[in-house]
Structure formats: C-alpha cells, structure tokens
Scaffold this motif. Structure first.
Motif, PDB file in Angstrom:
ATOM      1  N   LYS A 116       0.799  -1.228   0.000  1.00 33.07           N
ATOM      2  CA  LYS A 116       0.000   0.000   0.000  1.00 33.07           C
ATOM      3  C   LYS A 116       0.832   1.280   0.000  1.00 33.07           C
ATOM      4  CE  LYS A 116      -4.062  -2.028   2.262  1.00 33.07           C
ATOM      5  NZ  LYS A 116      -4.943  -1.973   3.454  1.00 33.07           N
ATOM      6  N   ILE A 117       2.122   1.141   0.210  1.00 29.87           N
ATOM      7  CA  ILE A 117       2.972   2.331   0.313  1.00 29.87           C
ATOM      8  C   ILE A 117       3.772   2.545  -0.974  1.00 29.87           C
ATOM      9  CG2 ILE A 117       3.148   2.183   2.821  1.00 29.87           C
ATOM     10  CD1 ILE A 117       5.882   0.853   2.484  1.00 29.87           C
ATOM     11  N   LEU A 118       4.327   3.747  -1.127  1.00 26.21           N
ATOM     12  CA  LEU A 118       5.238   4.084  -2.226  1.00 26.21           C
ATOM     13  C   LEU A 118       4.646   3.713  -3.591  1.00 26.21           C
ATOM     14  CD1 LEU A 118       8.517   2.984  -0.405  1.00 26.21           C
ATOM     15  CD2 LEU A 118       7.684   5.310  -0.737  1.00 26.21           C
ATOM     16  N   GLU A 119       5.238   2.741  -4.295  1.00 29.53           N
ATOM     17  CA  GLU A 119       4.713   2.351  -5.608  1.00 29.53           C
ATOM     18  C   GLU A 119       3.266   1.880  -5.504  1.00 29.53           C
ATOM     19  OE1 GLU A 119       6.022   2.286  -8.788  1.00 29.53           O
ATOM     20  OE2 GLU A 119       7.791   3.355  -8.104  1.00 29.53           O
ATOM     21  N   GLY A 120       2.926   1.247  -4.384  1.00 26.57           N
ATOM     22  CA  GLY A 120       1.566   0.763  -4.185  1.00 26.57           C
ATOM     23  C   GLY A 120       0.555   1.882  -4.077  1.00 26.57           C
ATOM     24  N   ARG A 121       0.997   3.035  -3.538  1.00 25.89           N
ATOM     25  CA  ARG A 121       0.120   4.195  -3.443  1.00 25.89           C
ATOM     26  C   ARG A 121      -0.054   4.834  -4.820  1.00 25.89           C
ATOM     27  NH1 ARG A 121       3.031   6.997  -0.205  1.00 25.89           N
ATOM     28  NH2 ARG A 121       2.248   6.043   1.692  1.00 25.89           N
ATOM     29  N   SER A 122       1.011   4.832  -5.596  1.00 19.87           N
ATOM     30  CA  SER A 122       0.968   5.444  -6.924  1.00 19.87           C
ATOM     31  C   SER A 122       0.269   4.551  -7.950  1.00 19.87           C
ATOM     32  CB  SER A 122       2.397   5.751  -7.404  1.00 19.87           C
ATOM     33  OG  SER A 122       3.039   6.643  -6.528  1.00 19.87           O
ATOM     34  N   ARG A 123       0.312   3.253  -7.720  1.00 17.67           N
ATOM     35  CA  ARG A 123      -0.274   2.299  -8.670  1.00 17.67           C
ATOM     36  C   ARG A 123      -1.193   1.338  -7.916  1.00 17.67           C
ATOM     37  NH1 ARG A 123       4.460  -0.369 -11.999  1.00 17.67           N
ATOM     38  NH2 ARG A 123       2.723  -0.894 -13.354  1.00 17.67           N
ATOM     39  N   PRO A 124      -2.380   1.795  -7.529  1.00 20.16           N
ATOM     40  CA  PRO A 124      -3.293   0.963  -6.734  1.00 20.16           C
ATOM     41  C   PRO A 124      -3.608  -0.363  -7.422  1.00 20.16           C
ATOM     42  CG  PRO A 124      -4.081   3.226  -6.875  1.00 20.16           C
ATOM     43  CD  PRO A 124      -2.949   3.108  -7.850  1.00 20.16           C
ATOM     44  N   GLY A 125      -3.501  -1.442  -6.667  1.00 18.81           N
ATOM     45  CA  GLY A 125      -3.836  -2.763  -7.208  1.00 18.81           C
ATOM     46  C   GLY A 125      -2.686  -3.457  -7.914  1.00 18.81           C
ATOM     47  N   HIS A 126      -1.615  -2.713  -8.192  1.00 17.41           N
ATOM     48  CA  HIS A 126      -0.493  -3.299  -8.940  1.00 17.41           C
ATOM     49  C   HIS A 126       0.107  -4.494  -8.219  1.00 17.41           C
ATOM     50  CE1 HIS A 126       3.242  -3.750 -11.129  1.00 17.41           C
ATOM     51  NE2 HIS A 126       3.926  -3.498 -10.026  1.00 17.41           N
ATOM     52  N   PHE A 127       0.443  -4.313  -6.947  1.00 14.92           N
ATOM     53  CA  PHE A 127       1.106  -5.389  -6.221  1.00 14.92           C
ATOM     54  C   PHE A 127       0.164  -6.547  -5.919  1.00 14.92           C
ATOM     55  CE2 PHE A 127       4.207  -1.952  -5.006  1.00 14.92           C
ATOM     56  CZ  PHE A 127       5.262  -2.483  -5.731  1.00 14.92           C
ATOM     57  N   LYS A 128      -1.125  -6.268  -5.808  1.00 10.47           N
ATOM     58  CA  LYS A 128      -2.092  -7.357  -5.658  1.00 10.47           C
ATOM     59  C   LYS A 128      -2.018  -8.276  -6.879  1.00 10.47           C
ATOM     60  CE  LYS A 128      -6.504  -6.848  -6.640  1.00 10.47           C
ATOM     61  NZ  LYS A 128      -7.931  -6.449  -6.575  1.00 10.47           N
ATOM     62  N   GLY A 129      -1.885  -7.664  -8.051  1.00  9.86           N
ATOM     63  CA  GLY A 129      -1.754  -8.444  -9.276  1.00  9.86           C
ATOM     64  C   GLY A 129      -0.466  -9.238  -9.312  1.00  9.86           C
ATOM     65  N   VAL A 130       0.624  -8.615  -8.847  1.00  9.67           N
ATOM     66  CA  VAL A 130       1.932  -9.281  -8.836  1.00  9.67           C
ATOM     67  C   VAL A 130       1.917 -10.486  -7.897  1.00  9.67           C
ATOM     68  CG1 VAL A 130       4.360  -9.038  -8.173  1.00  9.67           C
ATOM     69  CG2 VAL A 130       3.233  -7.223  -9.470  1.00  9.67           C
ATOM     70  N   THR A 131       1.459 -10.277  -6.661  1.00  6.09           N
ATOM     71  CA  THR A 131       1.502 -11.365  -5.686  1.00  6.09           C
ATOM     72  C   THR A 131       0.518 -12.478  -6.016  1.00  6.09           C
ATOM     73  OG1 THR A 131       0.108  -9.933  -4.275  1.00  6.09           O
ATOM     74  CG2 THR A 131       2.438 -10.088  -3.730  1.00  6.09           C
ATOM     75  N   THR A 132      -0.581 -12.135  -6.660  1.00 10.41           N
ATOM     76  CA  THR A 132      -1.535 -13.176  -7.062  1.00 10.41           C
ATOM     77  C   THR A 132      -0.954 -14.057  -8.159  1.00 10.41           C
ATOM     78  OG1 THR A 132      -3.445 -11.817  -6.453  1.00 10.41           O
ATOM     79  CG2 THR A 132      -3.841 -13.613  -7.992  1.00 10.41           C
ATOM     80  N   ILE A 133      -0.387 -13.445  -9.196  1.00  9.80           N
ATOM     81  CA  ILE A 133       0.159 -14.250 -10.299  1.00  9.80           C
ATOM     82  C   ILE A 133       1.394 -15.021  -9.853  1.00  9.80           C
ATOM     83  CG2 ILE A 133       1.593 -12.400 -11.277  1.00  9.80           C
ATOM     84  CD1 ILE A 133      -0.283 -15.203 -13.184  1.00  9.80           C
ATOM     85  N   ILE A 134       2.229 -14.418  -9.023  1.00 11.80           N
ATOM     86  CA  ILE A 134       3.426 -15.127  -8.547  1.00 11.80           C
ATOM     87  C   ILE A 134       3.019 -16.333  -7.701  1.00 11.80           C
ATOM     88  CG2 ILE A 134       5.380 -14.954  -6.952  1.00 11.80           C
ATOM     89  CD1 ILE A 134       5.973 -13.836  -9.717  1.00 11.80           C
ATOM     90  N   SER A 135       1.995 -16.168  -6.861  1.00 14.81           N
ATOM     91  CA  SER A 135       1.504 -17.293  -6.050  1.00 14.81           C
ATOM     92  C   SER A 135       1.005 -18.428  -6.942  1.00 14.81           C
ATOM     93  CB  SER A 135       0.383 -16.834  -5.114  1.00 14.81           C
ATOM     94  OG  SER A 135       0.847 -15.875  -4.197  1.00 14.81           O
ATOM     95  N   LYS A 136       0.264 -18.071  -7.983  1.00 10.76           N
ATOM     96  CA  LYS A 136      -0.257 -19.083  -8.902  1.00 10.76           C
ATOM     97  C   LYS A 136       0.893 -19.795  -9.633  1.00 10.76           C
ATOM     98  CE  LYS A 136      -4.111 -17.987 -11.279  1.00 10.76           C
ATOM     99  NZ  LYS A 136      -5.192 -18.801 -10.733  1.00 10.76           N
ATOM    100  N   LEU A 137       1.853 -19.018 -10.101  1.00  6.50           N
ATOM    101  CA  LEU A 137       2.986 -19.604 -10.816  1.00  6.50           C
ATOM    102  C   LEU A 137       3.824 -20.494  -9.896  1.00  6.50           C
ATOM    103  CD1 LEU A 137       4.026 -16.493 -12.931  1.00  6.50           C
ATOM    104  CD2 LEU A 137       3.102 -18.644 -13.834  1.00  6.50           C
ATOM    105  N   PHE A 138       4.015 -20.068  -8.654  1.00  5.66           N
ATOM    106  CA  PHE A 138       4.727 -20.914  -7.691  1.00  5.66           C
ATOM    107  C   PHE A 138       3.992 -22.234  -7.476  1.00  5.66           C
ATOM    108  CE2 PHE A 138       7.110 -17.359  -5.147  1.00  5.66           C
ATOM    109  CZ  PHE A 138       7.993 -17.217  -6.200  1.00  5.66           C
ATOM    110  N   ASN A 139       2.659 -22.171  -7.431  1.00  3.79           N
ATOM    111  CA  ASN A 139       1.871 -23.388  -7.238  1.00  3.79           C
ATOM    112  C   ASN A 139       1.957 -24.311  -8.450  1.00  3.79           C
ATOM    113  OD1 ASN A 139       1.046 -22.527  -4.701  1.00  3.79           O
ATOM    114  ND2 ASN A 139      -0.845 -21.603  -5.457  1.00  3.79           N
TER     115      ASN A 139
END
Length: 285
Positions: A116-139
C-alpha cells in the motif's frame, strides 16, 4: 525446449521432474526479454538443473489499460533468446488459462502493508496483481529457486515476504540491477522512450547516484535539502518525480537515526514512461 501453454500439461511435466530429484529454477517474465532477463537465466543455472521461464503479460497488475494494451509482445523473438540460453521449459499460458472465471472473480493474494505504500500508493492494485500471479505460478511450477531482479526493489521485498508468510519452501535469489553504459537500468519499458527521452533517461540514475554520495555523512535536515535540490534538478531535466528519497531497506519506512542501511528509491515519469531505480547505501552517523 518445451513450450507449454496448459497448466495441466505443465503439472504433468513437473511431476515427472520431481521424481528425478532435479532442482528446478524459475524465472517469471512478461516477455519482451532483454539482457537483464538473460543474466537472470545465467544466474539460475548456477543453482538449478532445470530452468523454467514463464511469459505472461498479467492484466491484474496493470492499473492503466492503455499501458497494458501497449505492452510489447515479442514471443517469437523471446523464444529465440530462450532457445540460445538452453532453457528447458517456457510456460506461455493465455489469460483464460490463468483466470478462467475472469479477473474480477479471481481469488487474490495481498501482502498488506508493503503493497500500500510508495509504488503501491501510486499504482493501486499493482502489487495485488503481482503477488496473485506469482503465487499461482509458484503453485504450478513448485520451483526450488525463483529469480528476480533488484530493480523492482519494493516488489522483491514483497515477494520475499509472501514466500516467508505463506510458508513456501522456495529460495528467492536476486540479481543486482543490470545497466546500460550510460547508467540507465535495463527495463522492457525503456522501449517506450522516444529518441529525446532516451538521452534524458540516464539522468535519473546519475542524479540519484550523486545525491547518495552527498547525503551519506549528513544529518537529516541537510539530507532533506540535498534531496529536494536533486528533485528540482530532475524536474528541470524533464522528469515528473513521484518517489525520490531514502527508506529503511527492510521495511520501506522512513529511516530512524539508528538505521544505517537504507535504500534510495527513485520513481519518475518521463513522457508516458514510468522509470524506477534504486541504490542501497550506508549512512554514517
């Protein structure tokens, strides 16, 4: 080199690989590969027996639809590069394979505070997308090692937190920023810069580097003045500055007087292109 588009087929291949007890290294990408990606692949070969590279332009991490639409797709060229690097598997799914029920109905993964901070404040939802896809790819891939560049420092910290808190048994290996001779950090987004902007872009690193050299021995008040002057200089060069400051290298909070290891984060727009960079420094009190 196998090119796999279906999760089911990838899963079958992973099961067979796991039976051989070979270590799996994973390099996630959105394609449009450059020398930074090649360096990650070369690094992965030092740790793993089997190298898997994913190419998926993840719509969930784009806060700007035009940015998503304009993101370069160079799959054939990428495959030539990966073939030369003797990559074992390329996972190249389409959007319906990853999000069969649509993005809006997709279960997501969030690392709360850091996202939610720094890049997350400037790009809302960006990191949610990153962590979701990375979790799926790891699985899907179940790697022993996963490799990321340090240019996206906040993203790297978020992924390390994700791995720790969700108890993945994956070791995250990071690669220092790969730069052009002029200092510009390599990024697929650099292709969006026009001729004039390509001449200006290296000043983001040059000014950040000089700023870091100046603030190492100064107290907080003088540091603030130096950083402010550097921001003004960037604006004069043509940048629209978003983030340009020092932070605790582990938490990304403002550093306290007791913290010596800090990360200088820089993020700025140049025309329609967002450039990011960073440099780790040690303050002297």
């Amino acid at each position: 080199m196998y090119i796999i588009k279906k999760i089911k087929i990838l899963h079958q291949k992973i099961i067979l690989l796991k039976k051989t007890n070979k270590k799996i290294g994973f390099v996630p990408t959105m394609g449009n590969l450059h020398n930074g990606h090649i360096k990650l692949i070369l690094l992965s070969k030092k740790y793993a027996d089997i190298i898997i590279v994913s190419i998926f332009i993840n719509p969930m991490q784009f806060d700007n639809l035009l940015d998503l639409k304009n993101y370069p797709q160079t799959f054939k060229k990428d495959c030539v590069i990966l073939q030369k690097q003797n990559v074992d598997i390329v996972f190249f799914p389409d959007i319906n394979e990853i999000y069969p029920n649509g993005i809006k109905n997709q279960t997501f993964v969030v690392v709360p505070k850091l996202s939610k901070i720094l890049e997350g404040r400037s790009r809302p939802g960006h990191f949610k997308g990153v962590t979701t896809i990375i979790s799926k790819l790891f699985n899907f891939i179940q790697p022993d090692f996963a490799f990321f560049g340090e240019k996206d420092y906040q993203q790297l910290l978020i992924i390390k937190t994700l791995v720790k808190e969700l108890n993945y048994t994956i070791k995250i290996i990071s690669l220092p920023i790969i730069r052009l001779k002029n200092g510009l950090a390599l990024s697929s987004r650099n292709n969006n810069l026009n001729t004039k902007e390509k001449k200006i872009a290296p000043y983001l690193y040059k000014i950040m580097k000089k700023t870091c050299e100046k603030i190492i021995k100064e107290d907080s008040d003088i540091r603030k003045k130096i950083i402010h002057s550097s921001k003004i200089l960037l604006i004069k060069k043509g940048f629209s500055v978003d983030i340009f400051n020092i932070y605790n290298a582990q938490t990304l909070e403002p550093p306290s007087q007791k913290i010596k290891e800090v990360i200088f984060l820089a993020s700025a727009w140049l025309g329609k292109t967002r450039l990011i960079d960073n440099k780790k420094i040690f303050l002297i009190y």
